[in-house]
Design a protein around this motif. Sequence first.
Motif, mmCIF file in Angstrom:
data_model
loop_
_atom_site.group_PDB
_atom_site.id
_atom_site.type_symbol
_atom_site.label_atom_id
_atom_site.label_comp_id
_atom_site.label_asym_id
_atom_site.label_seq_id
_atom_site.Cartn_x
_atom_site.Cartn_y
_atom_site.Cartn_z
ATOM 1 N N ILE A 15 3.680 143.600 -52.469
ATOM 2 C CA ILE A 15 4.072 144.283 -53.699
ATOM 3 C C ILE A 15 5.555 144.070 -54.020
ATOM 4 C CG2 ILE A 15 2.287 146.009 -53.255
ATOM 5 C CD1 ILE A 15 4.544 148.052 -52.822
ATOM 6 N N ARG A 16 6.351 143.773 -53.005
ATOM 7 C CA ARG A 16 7.777 143.479 -53.154
ATOM 8 C C ARG A 16 8.527 144.607 -53.865
ATOM 9 N NH1 ARG A 16 8.495 138.556 -51.189
ATOM 10 N NH2 ARG A 16 6.678 137.153 -51.107
ATOM 11 N N ALA A 17 9.791 144.356 -54.221
ATOM 12 C CA ALA A 17 10.634 145.401 -54.799
ATOM 13 C C ALA A 17 10.093 145.891 -56.137
ATOM 14 C CB ALA A 17 12.063 144.879 -54.976
ATOM 15 N N GLU A 18 9.580 144.964 -56.947
ATOM 16 C CA GLU A 18 9.068 145.328 -58.266
ATOM 17 C C GLU A 18 7.899 146.307 -58.161
ATOM 18 O OE1 GLU A 18 7.505 143.074 -62.344
ATOM 19 O OE2 GLU A 18 7.977 141.923 -60.535
ATOM 20 N N GLY A 19 6.984 146.034 -57.237
ATOM 21 C CA GLY A 19 5.844 146.925 -57.036
ATOM 22 C C GLY A 19 6.274 148.259 -56.465
ATOM 23 N N ALA A 20 7.234 148.224 -55.539
ATOM 24 C CA ALA A 20 7.731 149.457 -54.918
ATOM 25 C C ALA A 20 8.399 150.358 -55.952
ATOM 26 C CB ALA A 20 8.715 149.118 -53.800
ATOM 27 N N LYS A 21 9.119 149.757 -56.884
ATOM 28 C CA LYS A 21 9.773 150.538 -57.936
ATOM 29 C C LYS A 21 8.741 151.249 -58.809
ATOM 30 C CE LYS A 21 13.960 147.715 -58.457
ATOM 31 N NZ LYS A 21 14.703 146.802 -59.376
ATOM 32 N N ALA A 22 7.653 150.550 -59.095
ATOM 33 C CA ALA A 22 6.585 151.154 -59.906
ATOM 34 C C ALA A 22 5.955 152.330 -59.164
ATOM 35 C CB ALA A 22 5.529 150.107 -60.233
ATOM 36 N N ILE A 23 5.690 152.135 -57.883
ATOM 37 C CA ILE A 23 5.135 153.221 -57.059
ATOM 38 C C ILE A 23 6.117 154.390 -57.023
ATOM 39 C CG2 ILE A 23 4.458 153.897 -54.725
ATOM 40 C CD1 ILE A 23 2.382 152.118 -55.956
ATOM 41 N N ALA A 24 7.399 154.084 -56.907
ATOM 42 C CA ALA A 24 8.431 155.128 -56.846
ATOM 43 C C ALA A 24 8.428 155.968 -58.127
ATOM 44 C CB ALA A 24 9.801 154.491 -56.639
ATOM 45 N N ARG A 25 8.305 155.308 -59.258
ATOM 46 C CA ARG A 25 8.275 156.053 -60.535
ATOM 47 C C ARG A 25 7.054 156.973 -60.586
ATOM 48 N NH1 ARG A 25 10.265 151.039 -62.422
ATOM 49 N NH2 ARG A 25 8.164 150.288 -62.927
ATOM 50 N N ALA A 26 5.936 156.495 -60.058
ATOM 51 C CA ALA A 26 4.716 157.313 -60.054
ATOM 52 C C ALA A 26 4.884 158.534 -59.154
ATOM 53 C CB ALA A 26 3.533 156.481 -59.579
ATOM 54 N N LEU A 27 5.599 158.368 -58.058
ATOM 55 C CA LEU A 27 5.790 159.473 -57.105
ATOM 56 C C LEU A 27 6.590 160.618 -57.713
ATOM 57 C CD1 LEU A 27 6.540 157.584 -53.761
ATOM 58 C CD2 LEU A 27 4.413 158.680 -54.465
ATOM 59 N N GLN A 28 7.360 160.321 -58.725
ATOM 60 C CA GLN A 28 8.164 161.364 -59.352
ATOM 61 C C GLN A 28 7.311 162.358 -60.151
ATOM 62 O OE1 GLN A 28 11.100 159.141 -61.565
ATOM 63 N NE2 GLN A 28 12.356 158.752 -59.754
ATOM 64 N N SER A 29 6.110 161.912 -60.538
ATOM 65 C CA SER A 29 5.232 162.818 -61.295
ATOM 66 C C SER A 29 3.955 163.190 -60.537
ATOM 67 C CB SER A 29 4.839 162.179 -62.639
ATOM 68 O OG SER A 29 4.204 160.934 -62.437
ATOM 69 N N ASN A 30 3.563 162.356 -59.570
ATOM 70 C CA ASN A 30 2.353 162.662 -58.799
ATOM 71 C C ASN A 30 2.611 163.842 -57.859
ATOM 72 O OD1 ASN A 30 0.719 162.287 -56.111
ATOM 73 N ND2 ASN A 30 -0.453 161.207 -57.661
ATOM 74 N N SER A 31 1.646 164.772 -57.800
ATOM 75 C CA SER A 31 1.846 165.973 -56.972
ATOM 76 C C SER A 31 0.715 166.203 -55.975
ATOM 77 C CB SER A 31 1.983 167.206 -57.879
ATOM 78 O OG SER A 31 0.804 167.360 -58.666
ATOM 79 N N THR A 32 -0.094 165.154 -55.717
ATOM 80 C CA THR A 32 -1.213 165.327 -54.778
ATOM 81 C C THR A 32 -1.154 164.389 -53.574
ATOM 82 O OG1 THR A 32 -2.561 163.829 -56.132
ATOM 83 C CG2 THR A 32 -2.813 166.184 -56.523
ATOM 84 N N LEU A 33 -0.508 163.227 -53.731
ATOM 85 C CA LEU A 33 -0.442 162.269 -52.628
ATOM 86 C C LEU A 33 0.409 162.832 -51.489
ATOM 87 C CD1 LEU A 33 -1.643 159.357 -52.368
ATOM 88 C CD2 LEU A 33 0.670 158.504 -52.816
ATOM 89 N N THR A 34 -0.168 162.857 -50.290
ATOM 90 C CA THR A 34 0.570 163.371 -49.125
ATOM 91 C C THR A 34 0.918 162.283 -48.119
ATOM 92 O OG1 THR A 34 -1.495 163.903 -47.962
ATOM 93 C CG2 THR A 34 -0.525 165.648 -49.320
ATOM 94 N N THR A 35 0.155 161.185 -48.133
ATOM 95 C CA THR A 35 0.391 160.101 -47.170
ATOM 96 C C THR A 35 0.371 158.751 -47.884
ATOM 97 O OG1 THR A 35 -0.730 161.396 -45.451
ATOM 98 C CG2 THR A 35 -0.373 159.044 -45.007
ATOM 99 N N LEU A 36 1.438 157.964 -47.687
ATOM 100 C CA LEU A 36 1.564 156.652 -48.325
ATOM 101 C C LEU A 36 2.075 155.637 -47.311
ATOM 102 C CD1 LEU A 36 1.653 154.816 -50.872
ATOM 103 C CD2 LEU A 36 3.988 155.667 -51.254
ATOM 104 N N TYR A 37 1.323 154.549 -47.143
ATOM 105 C CA TYR A 37 1.720 153.480 -46.224
ATOM 106 C C TYR A 37 2.130 152.246 -47.026
ATOM 107 C CZ TYR A 37 -0.802 156.317 -42.766
ATOM 108 O OH TYR A 37 -1.244 157.341 -41.957
ATOM 109 N N LEU A 38 3.384 151.811 -46.824
ATOM 110 C CA LEU A 38 3.888 150.636 -47.544
ATOM 111 C C LEU A 38 4.494 149.589 -46.607
ATOM 112 C CD1 LEU A 38 5.682 152.295 -50.624
ATOM 113 C CD2 LEU A 38 3.482 151.116 -50.607
ATOM 114 N N GLN A 39 4.240 149.689 -45.317
ATOM 115 C CA GLN A 39 4.818 148.736 -44.377
ATOM 116 C C GLN A 39 4.367 147.308 -44.663
ATOM 117 O OE1 GLN A 39 3.242 151.666 -43.638
ATOM 118 N NE2 GLN A 39 3.708 152.324 -41.530
ATOM 119 N N TYR A 40 5.223 146.369 -44.307
ATOM 120 C CA TYR A 40 4.907 144.932 -44.423
ATOM 121 C C TYR A 40 4.571 144.534 -45.861
ATOM 122 C CZ TYR A 40 4.308 146.149 -39.523
ATOM 123 O OH TYR A 40 4.496 146.668 -38.265
ATOM 124 N N ASN A 41 5.448 144.901 -46.782
ATOM 125 C CA ASN A 41 5.251 144.560 -48.182
ATOM 126 C C ASN A 41 6.449 143.846 -48.803
ATOM 127 O OD1 ASN A 41 2.823 145.292 -49.924
ATOM 128 N ND2 ASN A 41 2.921 147.053 -48.553
#
Length: 202
Positions: free
Chosen positions: A155-181
């Motif tokens: 997913i690289r930096a671009e994908g991680a940034k998109a996920i990061a923006r989603a995390l600012q509004s998502n209120s249900t995700l408790t576990t996220l694995y992003l290793q080796y990306n």
Amino acid sequence: MNPGCLCICKYRKMISRFFGYDLTQAEKDERAFRKQLKNIGVLPRESRKKILGVYNNDSTQTTLDLQDNSIGAEGAKAIATALQSNRTLTTLDLQYNSIGDEGAKAIARALQSNRTLTRLGLQSNSIGAEGAKAIATALQSNSTLTTLDLRGNSIRAEGAKAIARALQSNSTLTTLYLQYNSIGAEGAKAIATALQSNSTLT
């Protein structure tokens, strides 16, 4: 009525049903879905039955484990179709299936309407930034997913940034694995910033 006429009528009905002329819309949809399943390729027969069970809302099937089945993007699309109307599945494991960005986009679209899935495993699926962006969009509206595994993708930096923006509004995700990306320092910084306002990830 002439017995011969009865036979002809019965024969016509059989032909009509065989070709789908008098099927209900639900029956037509299921027939189309079965054809879609056939395009997946080497998927074991038992796995096909499980996917069909998800499509038909089998109440006894709450987990679908298809890891390492080489389903590809077409398989992910079929599963996404099943997820859109499913109301029983809570865990979906698609690790090591090479679904790519196209498959990830299909799953993401399904997540926008699915309201029962809580755990999603997409580890090692050749998902890039575009697939991650689609998943991020889904996370902004999905309110049931609690665990998301994206390890071993690209997913690289671009994908991680998109996920990061989603995390600012998502209120249900408790576990996220992003290793080796290969998200790099830029992607890691974006995630770290998002965590400052996210109160659910542990």
